[in-house]
Design an enzyme around this catalytic site. Structure first.
Site, PDB file in Angstrom:
ATOM      1  CD  GLN A 315     -41.349  66.415  21.930  1.00 11.95           C
ATOM      2  OE1 GLN A 315     -40.674  66.553  22.955  1.00 11.95           O
ATOM      3  NE2 GLN A 315     -41.465  65.260  21.301  1.00 11.95           N
ATOM      4  CD  GLU A 316     -43.261  69.578  16.294  1.00 12.45           C
ATOM      5  OE1 GLU A 316     -42.631  68.681  15.730  1.00 12.45           O
ATOM      6  OE2 GLU A 316     -44.503  69.599  16.349  1.00 12.45           O
TER       7      GLU A 316
END
Ligand code: GLU
Length: 490
Positions: A315-316
């Site tokens: 996600q990052e």
């Protein structure tokens, strides 16, 4: 004379009463319990299903899957235990159901219709699905039934799809297909994905569930209108259990249970979007193997599930060690300079250090949450705090409390988070404006990645392109899956 008559009447009355008593007690003794009474007396509901990601599988917490969850709730509503049996294929499933002393019902993504309708009784429907023809991306896309002529087609033996093809063949005799009783839907999708066969037919819910694992599989066209899936009960005149099933399913539709299960199990594509799901599947193969060891090590050290840490990493930065944002966060786990320093990260662009630092930070954030938040919610709160900070999360929890919601339940607090970006709400909070809507997406995405990662990393999944790295794709064999995501996510 009168006395005689009275006593005769009395005797006759006694005689009649005795007869009625005998009759009733005789009836009671001979009365066969209904199907419902038998289930209640045994204290067990026996359900037969298929072992597949769309129906029933096991994770580290035990049994899970859409059909399992629904059946479990039905058993709970009857106050009995649920016993699951699995069938090797659909023919076997229907065979078992019809057998003397067989299961009470089948819950296995079944489409009513065809020859089987006379052998079983179907419940009300609980999910609308569309049969879809799928093909391999890059090949010429079939757009109508006649395009299926001369294609290598395999479908599940005894399935509604096989019945549909049999009908089509009457019109287009050059359509040929094989019915397989050795495979599950995931096997057929894999065969299309790698080009072993040209086409298969799949219910839209199963495709949604599996699309992310098979990036080359594409919908060619819908084969007919949507149909309702239903549970099947053995043929009988005794409708006692069927009526209970129907009442339960009707209620599940009304009170939102079915929608929640649908979101939970078939929501990958909805949440990630088609492109997102496809990209994730590719990165799973191309990028994750390089960093998996670091995630595993951090997970082991911190007693955390490495797959959750990997999901955060995706996600990052989509697992890119040199990722950089305008706001100055950097690296695979996108750490700020301050967090990096606090976590002892000397070089944020070093993947291993970044993963160690980000993981440590996540655990720290989780540990700082109030005791009143219990797992599994605690995990989702920790992700939210990781993203938005504990202070803003606290504001959202207070808003929840003011609304009469539960500040310890993620389902409730996530409704409040977007309010932190609306003036009428945030001006009343202690820490003010925050992009709470983004946090909801952040958590939702990570949960999806986490679900997918847990499914593809089942230890029993042998073979596949990622075998060497310890990461495997589903559907490469037929072993019973285990160690997949938590069911506590509704
Ligand atoms: N719904 C199908 C049937 O009842 C089975 C599921 C599938 O083939 O995807 O035949």
């Amino acid at each position: 004379m009168l006395a005689l008559t009275v006593s005769r009447v009395r005797r006759t009355a006694w005689f009649l009463a005795a007869c009625i008593f005998l009759l009733i007690s005789g009836c009671t003794e001979a009365k066969v319990p209904t199907a419902l009474e038998r289930v209640q007396k045994d204290g067990v509901l026996r359900v037969i299903t298929r072992n597949s990601p769309a129906t029933y599988f096991q994770d580290r917490n035990g049994d899970t899957g859409f059909e399992y969850e629904l059946a479990k709730r039905f058993a709970d509503s009857l106050g009995v235990k649920l016993e699951i049996e699995t069938a090797d294929n659909l023919d076997d499933l229907y065979g078992q159901l019809g057998r003397e002393g067989g299961p009470n019902l089948a819950a296995a993504g079944l489409t009513p219709g065809g020859d089987r309708s006379s052998q079983v009784r179907y419940s009300h429907s609980y999910l609308d699905v569309t049969p879809q023809v799928v093909f391999r991306n890059g090949e010429q896309r079939p757009t109508r039934p006649e395009d299926l002529e001369d294609k290598r087609i395999v479908v599940l033996k005894g399935s509604s799809h096989a019945a549909q093809l049999a009908e089509l063949k009457k019109q287009f005799p050059r359509i040929t297909y094989r019915e397989s009783d050795a495979d599950e839907m995931v096997d057929l999708l894999r065969m299309v994905d790698v080009g072993e066969i040209d086409v298969t037919l799949v219910d839209s819910n199963e495709l949604a569930m599996n699309q992310v694992y098979f990036p080359n599989v594409r919908v060619a066209f819908d084969l007919g209108d949507s149909r309702g899936l239903a549970w099947a009960l053995p043929a009988s005149d005794d409708n006692s259990l069927l009526e209970k099933v129907n009442a339960f399913l009707d209620k599940a539709k009304q009170d939102g249970l079915l929608q929640r299960l649908k979101d939970r199990y078939y929501g990958h594509v909805d949440v990630l979007g088609y492109v997102g799901a496809y990209t994730f599947a590719q990165h799973l193969q191309q990028r994750l193997p390089k960093y998996e060891q670091h995630f595993r090590q951090s997970g082991q050290k911190l007693e955390a599930d490495w797959r959750l840490l990997a999901a955060i990493g995706y996600q990052e930065s989509m697992w890119q060690p040199d990722a950089t944002s305008k706001t100055g966060v950097r690296g695979l786990m996108m750490l700020t300079n301050r967090t990096a320093q606090a976590m002892g990260v000397a070089n944020r662009l070093d993947a291993k250090q970044s993963i160690q630092g980000g993981s440590k930070y996540y655990i720290q954030v989780k540990d700082e949450l109030p005791e009143s938040i219990q797992d599994p919610d605690r995990t989702w709160f920790a992700l939210a705090a990781y993203n938005i900070g504990g202070a803003h999360l606290d504001d959202a929890r207070k808003l929840a409390e003011q609304e009469g919601l539960n500040p310890n339940k993620w389902l409730d607090v996530k409704k409040m988070l977007p309010r932190l970006a609306q003036k009428q709400w945030y001006r009343k909070t202690r820490y003010g404006y925050a992009r709470g809507g983004e946090t909801v997406h952040f958590v939702q995405n990570i949960r999806r990645y986490y679900d997918i990662l847990t499914w593809v990393t089942q230890p029993q999944m042998e073979g596949g392109q990622l075998a060497e790295s310890g990461l495997h794709l589903p559907g490469v064999n037929k072993t019973k899956p285990q160690d997949t995501p938590s069911d506590e996510k509704l």
